[in-house]
Write an enzyme that holds these catalytic residues in place. Structure first.
Site: not given
Length: 370
Positions: A47, A130, A148
Site C-alpha cells: 500500500e 486511505y 482511493d
DNA sequence: TATCCGTGGTC
DNA sequence: TGACCAAGGAT
C-alpha cells in the site's frame, strides 16, 4: 431514491464480490488460496508503494524489498540510505523515508506487530486515511471504507456525481460508505479497485464487461466517459539549471547528497546549480561549477517532468585524473561534501530517475569522446 | 485549504 | 509535444 435503486445497493457488494472471486487479479501481495489472511507487513509495504503509483511499476520493487527485508523488523534495522537506494526510481521519496520511520515505530511501539485498528494505523508515519482503511480491511478483515482514486471514479459513475473533484470528495466518500458491506471488507475493497483498474478505467471504460453496469447511473445517462469531472489544474512552470558530470580516469563519478528536506530530499545527485524559473546563459551556468575545469557542454540537455514543473538540465562534462589533480572539490546542494563512486557501483546509490538520466548522458558523452 | 512531492504511460 | 492520469500523505 426509488425502491429499485435501494435494492441495487444491497446487491452491489454481493455481485462485485462474486465477480472478484472469478476475475480478481493475482498480485504478489494478495493472499493465495489456502491462506487464511494476508500478511500485514506485505499489505502495508504494497500500500505504501501503491500510493499514486501503478501496479506494474510497484511489482518489481515489492519483490525486491521482500527479498532484502522479509520482516518489518529487518526493514527497521536497515539504514535509511539503503532503503532510499532500493526505492530509487519509484518516486515520491517521502514515502520511503516514512516507510523506514514507520517500520521503526512498529517495532518500538508495537513490538513488531502491526496494530489492527484503523485509528491506530492512522497515527503511523506515511499512513493516511486511505492506507489505514486499506490495511485494516485487507490485512485484518475489519470493516473500513476504503476510498482511493479508483473508488472515487467508480462511485462517481455509479451515482452520476457531476460535481468536480476534489469538491465532490465528501459526497463520494458517503456513497462509498453506503456501498461497503460489513463482511469481506478487504476483498470488497480490492474488488472495487480492480474494477476501477481493469474495467471502469479513466479512459475507454469497458461497460460491456462491468458486473454492476445495471446499477450505473452514468451509463444509463450516457455520460460515463465524462465522469468524474475534475477542476482544471494550473499549467506547469518551467525551471532550468545545470549539472556537472565528472568522470575520473579510473572510472569514478562525482556525486553529492541533496538537502534533508524538499524535492528529492536525502537522495544522491550529480552536483549542479539551483533549478530556477527562467533561463540562464551557458556562461552563467558554468560559473556555478564546483571547480574550474575544461567543461564540455553536452549537445542535448536532460529533460524531466516533476509533479509541478518541467525541468531542463544542461549537462557539463569533464574527465580528469582523480589522484593527480587532488581537487578542489566544492559542495553539493545539500551542503555536504562531494564523493566519488565507482561507475559499476551506481546501483548502490539512491539516484532518482532525473539523475539517472544525467549519468547516462554523461557516460554516453565520455564513451564517444574516448 | 492549497501546495508540495516522482515517475512512466497514454493519447 | 503537452496534458492528463495512477492503490495519497504531509504540511
Amino acid at each position: 431514491m426509488t425502491g429499485r435503486e435501494i435494492g441495487n445497493r444491497d446487491r452491489h457488494a454481493e455481485i462485485l464480490l462474486s465477480w472478484y472471486d472469478v476475475q480478481g487479479r493475482t498480485l504478489p501481495w494478495r493472499y493465495k488460496k489456502g491462506d487464511n489472511q494476508a500478511n500485514p507487513y506485505h499489505v502495508w509495504l504494497s500500500e505504501m508503494m501503491l500510493q499514486q503509483t501503478t501496479v506494474k511499476a510497484v511489482i518489481p520493487y515489492f519483490k525486491k524489498f521482500l527479498e532484502l527485508w522479509p520482516t518489518v523488523g529487518m526493514l527497521a534495522e536497515a539504514s535509511l540510505d539503503d532503503v532510499l537506494t532500493q526505492w530509487a526510481g519509484l518516486g515520491y521519496y517521502a514515502r520511503a523515508r516514512n516507510l523506514h520511520k514507520c517500520a521503526i515505530a512498529v517495532v518500538k511501539d508495537y513490538g513488531g506487530i502491526f496494530p489492527a485498528s484503523e485509528a491506530e494505523l492512522l497515527k503511523l508515519p506515511g499512513i493516511g486515511p486511505y492506507t489505514s482503511a486499506a490495511i485494516a480491511a485487507i490485512a485484518f478483515g475489519q470493516r473500513a471504507v476504503v476510498v482511493d482514486g479508483n473508488v472515487e471514479r467508480v462511485v462517481s459513475r455509479i451515482f452520476r456525481v457531476e460535481l468536480p473533484l476534489p469538491d465532490s470528495r465528501p459526497a463520494l466518500r458517503g456513497y462509498a460508505a453506503e456501498l461497503t458491506p460489513p463482511n469481506r471488507s478487504g476483498d470488497y475493497a480490492q474488488a472495487m479497485m480492480d474494477l476501477g483498474a481493469v474495467v471502469c478505467t479513466s479512459r475507454s471504460p469497458s461497460c460491456l464487461l462491468c458486473p454492476v453496469s445495471c446499477h450505473c447511473q452514468a451509463l444509463a445517462s450516457g455520460v460515463v466517459a465524462e465522469l468524474p469531472r475534475r477542476k482544471k489544474k494550473a499549467a506547469k512552470p518551467r525551471r532550468s539549471g545545470a549539472c556537472f558530470f565528472v568522470l575520473s580516469s579510473d572510472g569514478h563519478i562525482l556525486l553529492g547528497k541533496r538537502p534533508d528536506k524538499g524535492l528529492l530530499a536525502k537522495m544522491a545527485e550529480v552536483p549542479g546549480t539551483e533549478w530556477a524559473e527562467g533561463t540562464r546563459s551557458i556562461a552563467e551556468l558554468e560559473e556555478d561549477a564546483p571547480f574550474q575545469a575544461s567543461w564540455v557542454l553536452l549537445e542535448k540537455p536532460v529533460l524531466h517532468v516533476f509533479t509541478h514543473f518541467h525541468l531542463t538540465l544542461q549537462v557539463f562534462a569533464v574527465s580528469l585524473n582523480r589522484k593527480k589533480d587532488e581537487i578542489i572539490i566544492g559542495q553539493s546542494s545539500g551542503n555536504g561534501k562531494l564523493y566519488w563512486v565507482q561507475q559499476d557501483r551506481l546501483a548502490g546509490q539512491p539516484l532518482p530517475s532525473v539523475m539517472q538520466k544525467v549519468v547516462v548522458a554523461g557516460q554516453e558523452h565520455a564513451g564517444m569522446s574516448g
